[in-house]
Motif scaffolding. Structure first.
Motif, PDB file in Angstrom:
ATOM      1  N   VAL A 190       0.641  -1.148  -0.074  1.00 54.27           N
ATOM      2  CA  VAL A 190       0.071  -0.035  -0.023  1.00 54.27           C
ATOM      3  C   VAL A 190       0.829   1.331  -0.008  1.00 54.27           C
ATOM      4  CG1 VAL A 190      -1.641   1.367   1.327  1.00 54.27           C
ATOM      5  CG2 VAL A 190      -1.998  -1.125   0.789  1.00 54.27           C
ATOM      6  N   THR A 248       2.426   1.657  -3.321  1.00 55.23           N
ATOM      7  CA  THR A 248       1.467   2.313  -4.160  1.00 55.23           C
ATOM      8  C   THR A 248       1.271   3.725  -4.076  1.00 55.23           C
ATOM      9  OG1 THR A 248       0.604   0.286  -4.609  1.00 55.23           O
ATOM     10  CG2 THR A 248      -0.673   2.203  -5.530  1.00 55.23           C
ATOM     11  N   GLU A 285       7.003   2.550 -13.698  1.00 57.35           N
ATOM     12  CA  GLU A 285       5.843   2.861 -13.031  1.00 57.35           C
ATOM     13  C   GLU A 285       5.285   4.214 -12.960  1.00 57.35           C
ATOM     14  OE1 GLU A 285       3.997   1.028  -8.901  1.00 57.35           O
ATOM     15  OE2 GLU A 285       5.843   0.400  -9.510  1.00 57.35           O
ATOM     16  N   LEU A 306      -3.409   7.287  -9.713  1.00 57.62           N
ATOM     17  CA  LEU A 306      -3.444   5.997  -8.704  1.00 57.62           C
ATOM     18  C   LEU A 306      -3.895   5.086  -9.471  1.00 57.62           C
ATOM     19  CD1 LEU A 306      -3.765   4.957  -5.995  1.00 57.62           C
ATOM     20  CD2 LEU A 306      -5.983   5.825  -5.647  1.00 57.62           C
ATOM     21  N   THR A 335      -0.973   3.709 -11.887  1.00 52.94           N
ATOM     22  CA  THR A 335      -0.114   2.888 -11.071  1.00 52.94           C
ATOM     23  C   THR A 335      -0.577   1.692 -10.711  1.00 52.94           C
ATOM     24  OG1 THR A 335       0.336   5.316 -10.117  1.00 52.94           O
ATOM     25  CG2 THR A 335       1.356   3.128  -8.984  1.00 52.94           C
ATOM     26  N   ILE A 336      -1.894   1.287 -10.236  1.00 54.66           N
ATOM     27  CA  ILE A 336      -2.248   0.109 -10.083  1.00 54.66           C
ATOM     28  C   ILE A 336      -2.270  -0.922 -11.281  1.00 54.66           C
ATOM     29  CG2 ILE A 336      -4.047  -1.084  -9.096  1.00 54.66           C
ATOM     30  CD1 ILE A 336      -4.852   1.116  -7.240  1.00 54.66           C
ATOM     31  N   GLU A 364       1.228  -1.815 -12.072  1.00 52.67           N
ATOM     32  CA  GLU A 364       1.638  -2.560 -11.174  1.00 52.67           C
ATOM     33  C   GLU A 364       1.460  -4.068 -11.420  1.00 52.67           C
ATOM     34  OE1 GLU A 364       2.111   0.141  -7.165  1.00 52.67           O
ATOM     35  OE2 GLU A 364       0.240  -0.967  -7.262  1.00 52.67           O
ATOM     36  N   GLY A 394       3.826  -3.416  -5.124  1.00 46.83           N
ATOM     37  CA  GLY A 394       2.526  -2.647  -4.880  1.00 46.83           C
ATOM     38  C   GLY A 394       1.317  -3.406  -4.596  1.00 46.83           C
ATOM     39  N   ILE A 395       0.183  -2.379  -4.660  1.00 48.04           N
ATOM     40  CA  ILE A 395      -1.020  -3.244  -4.499  1.00 48.04           C
ATOM     41  C   ILE A 395      -1.514  -4.030  -5.841  1.00 48.04           C
ATOM     42  CG2 ILE A 395      -2.449  -1.284  -4.881  1.00 48.04           C
ATOM     43  CD1 ILE A 395      -4.107  -1.982  -2.220  1.00 48.04           C
ATOM     44  N   GLY A 396      -1.208  -3.433  -6.794  1.00 44.70           N
ATOM     45  CA  GLY A 396      -1.759  -4.100  -8.228  1.00 44.70           C
ATOM     46  C   GLY A 396      -1.176  -5.452  -8.295  1.00 44.70           C
ATOM     47  N   TRP A 397       0.171  -5.672  -7.876  1.00 45.67           N
ATOM     48  CA  TRP A 397       0.679  -7.141  -7.864  1.00 45.67           C
ATOM     49  C   TRP A 397       0.054  -7.952  -6.787  1.00 45.67           C
ATOM     50  CZ3 TRP A 397       2.484  -9.913 -11.461  1.00 45.67           C
ATOM     51  CH2 TRP A 397       3.165 -10.824 -11.251  1.00 45.67           C
ATOM     52  N   CYS A 432      -8.187  -0.808  -2.327  1.00 42.86           N
ATOM     53  CA  CYS A 432      -8.185   0.133  -3.178  1.00 42.86           C
ATOM     54  C   CYS A 432      -9.387   1.114  -3.305  1.00 42.86           C
ATOM     55  CB  CYS A 432      -8.232  -0.752  -4.494  1.00 42.86           C
ATOM     56  SG  CYS A 432      -6.882  -1.556  -4.966  1.00 42.86           S
TER      57      CYS A 432
END
Lengths: 253, 263
Positions: A60, A63, A125, A191, A194-195, A198, A205-208, A229
């Protein structure tokens, strides 16, 4: 007390009701048969697992850090190009349509290209987020400048201001509301970008984390991340709205 | 004879837009003396505002000569301030009253001098106590007073006022008219103002011009008559307006305007 007065009991009631209904549907049916649709209690469990295995806070923060850096870059570049487009007819004449075309390219579509060009690094990123957040800032800045009432320019001429003084004392303060809208949209766009980055460029990050949870069939954790998210977006918006309201003196509220 | 403040000799103004070029004013010749108060009355669409913008150097003239104290006007001259009718667009909502009034002085003089001038300008328009307020908390009449104070702070040679009180209610209008008369007595600036209101023109001015024409029907605006207003000063809302001479002037002017309408 202020918090109490600002809370909306009916609104919260609706949320609780939906969650309760979801729980009921997930436990009793008809959602009970879908393994990928967990009940709220499973989501809470997933959330606890994430916290206990130390795999929530770090992604978190990563991200948020990337999104904020990207926002800062996007706001500066969007603001500068937006001002140039708004204030300088020559610049608009030669570059306006190029910007209009570039702007319509979905940032997701250039992510694979950027991955090849720049590699799977955090830098990539940030660049993706910055590109995505440049556009809303640029559009709002340009539109803000062009929407300034011509009378204001005449006031500057009447007081014999130089072009620079006119821009600094009249145009820029006049477009502060549009700039702030631009910043808000830029942050939320950064945001999102970025997600996604990822997920498909940089495994971090949170995407991964979302992809990992999906691949390991940790459905409770996955949904917990979705909720996180949502919170992130919400906090971004609230934080920026607060800043925005403070930066606009003289607004009738 | 004193040197005139403004001298206009056969001035014409054309304006262009996407639809083409149109003559707005034709053959305007007038002379305004220093410290004179001149009213300009006329119906809508007679080019009053264009005349005012030309005087303020905001719109270039097409033909003729326009001089201010002997100098050709091309661009806004120093010490000439226009009071716009749309005060909402001409003022800065992100600044307080005092900061709005200070705008034209910034960068021109020391902070302490600015503070002094702002204070006396705000006093002059009777806005003391509202210095720190933003415009959104002020009534229309108060906002227009802020614009007047902003002009006064510069201590201008000429005040150009484009229907300054047009958007205001009758009582506010009357009180601002008196504020203006008082200011004129102390500052001795030349004042040229546009109005729809014949009585306002007579009440404030030393001379009133009638401007006629119908720009949209291809008849450019032109001066059709001028009236010397020989009412003594100081004037006041009751006795001046009841003075037989006031009524006589009003008859003459409204006759002229009616005539214009018939034409």
């Amino acid at each position: 007390m202020a918090l109490l007065r600002r809370t909306n009991p009916l609104g919260i009631g609706v949320i609780l009701l939906v969650v309760a209904l979801w729980q009921l549907l997930a436990v009793v049916g008809p959602f009970a048969d879908f393994s990928s649709l967990p009940s709220p209690t499973e989501v809470v469990t997933g959330f606890r697992e994430l916290v206990e295995t130390d795999s929530l806070v770090q992604p978190v923060l990563h991200t948020i850090g990337v999104a904020l850096t990207a926002t800062a870059i996007g706001v500066v570049s969007g603001g500068v190009f937006g001002l140039l487009l708004g204030l300088w007819t020559g610049f608009r004449f030669f570059t306006g349509s190029s910007f209009d075309v570039l702007r319509t390219i979905p940032v997701v579509s250039i992510m694979p290209v950027l991955l090849l060009v720049l590699g799977a690094e955090m830098r990539t990123e940030v660049i993706v987020g910055a590109i995505a957040s440049t556009w809303p800032m640029l559009v709002n800045t340009t539109d803000g400048v062009r929407a300034v009432h011509p009378r204001l320019g005449e006031v500057g001429r009447m007081f014999r201001f130089s072009r620079m003084k006119s821009v600094l004392r009249l145009t820029l303060p006049a477009i502060v509301p549009s700039l702030l809208v631009g910043v808000r949209l830029a942050a939320v766009t950064a945001l999102i970008a970025t997600i996604i980055a990822e997920m498909i460029i940089v495994p971090s990050g949170i995407g991964w984390s979302l992809i990992t949870a999906q691949n390991s069939l940790q459905i409770g954790q996955e949904w917990a991340l979705v909720v996180v998210c949502g919170w992130l977006g919400w906090i971004f918006n609230i934080g920026l709205t607060t800043v925005v309201n403070r930066l606009q003196p003289g607004q009738a509220r | 004879m004193t040197e005139p403040m403004y001298e206009l000799d056969s001035v014409s103004v054309d304006l262009s837009n996407t639809a083409g070029t149109r003559r707005i004013l034709e053959d305007v010749t007038m002379r305004v003396n220093p410290a004179e108060v001149v009213g300009i009355v006329g119906r809508s669409g007679t080019g009053k505002t264009t005349l005012m913008r030309a005087l303020g150097g905001l719109t270039p003239i097409t033909e003729g000569t326009l001089t201010l104290q002997g100098n050709q006007v091309n661009g806004p001259p120093d010490g000439v301030v226009t009071i716009f009718q749309d005060y909402g667009n001409a003022l800065l909502p992100w600044r307080t009253v005092a900061k709005n009034v200070a705008l034209p002085l910034e960068g021109r003089m020391a902070k302490s001098e600015i503070a002094g001038r702002v204070e006396s300008a705000i006093d002059a328009v009777q806005l003391r106590g509202r210095e720190g307020d933003y415009l959104s908390s002020l009534s229309g009449g108060m906002q227009q007073r802020v614009q007047i104070a902003r002009a006064l702070a510069l201590d201008p040679r000429v005040l150009l006022m484009d229907e300054p009180f047009g958007a205001l209610d009758a009582l506010t209008k009357a009180s601002l008219q008196d504020v203006l008369l008082q200011l004129h007595e102390t500052n001795a600036a030349t004042i040229i103002f546009i109005t729809h209101d014949l009585e306002e023109a007579i009440y404030l001015s030393d001379r009133t011009y009638v401007i006629a024409g119908n720009v949209s029907k291809g008849e450019p605006g032109h001066l059709s008559m001028d009236v010397d207003v020989d009412l003594e000063r100081p004037r006041n809302q009751i006795t001046t307006r009841e003075h037989p001479r006031f009524l006589e002037l009003r008859h003459r002017l409204s006759g002229a305007i009616e005539l214009v309408k018939g034409a």
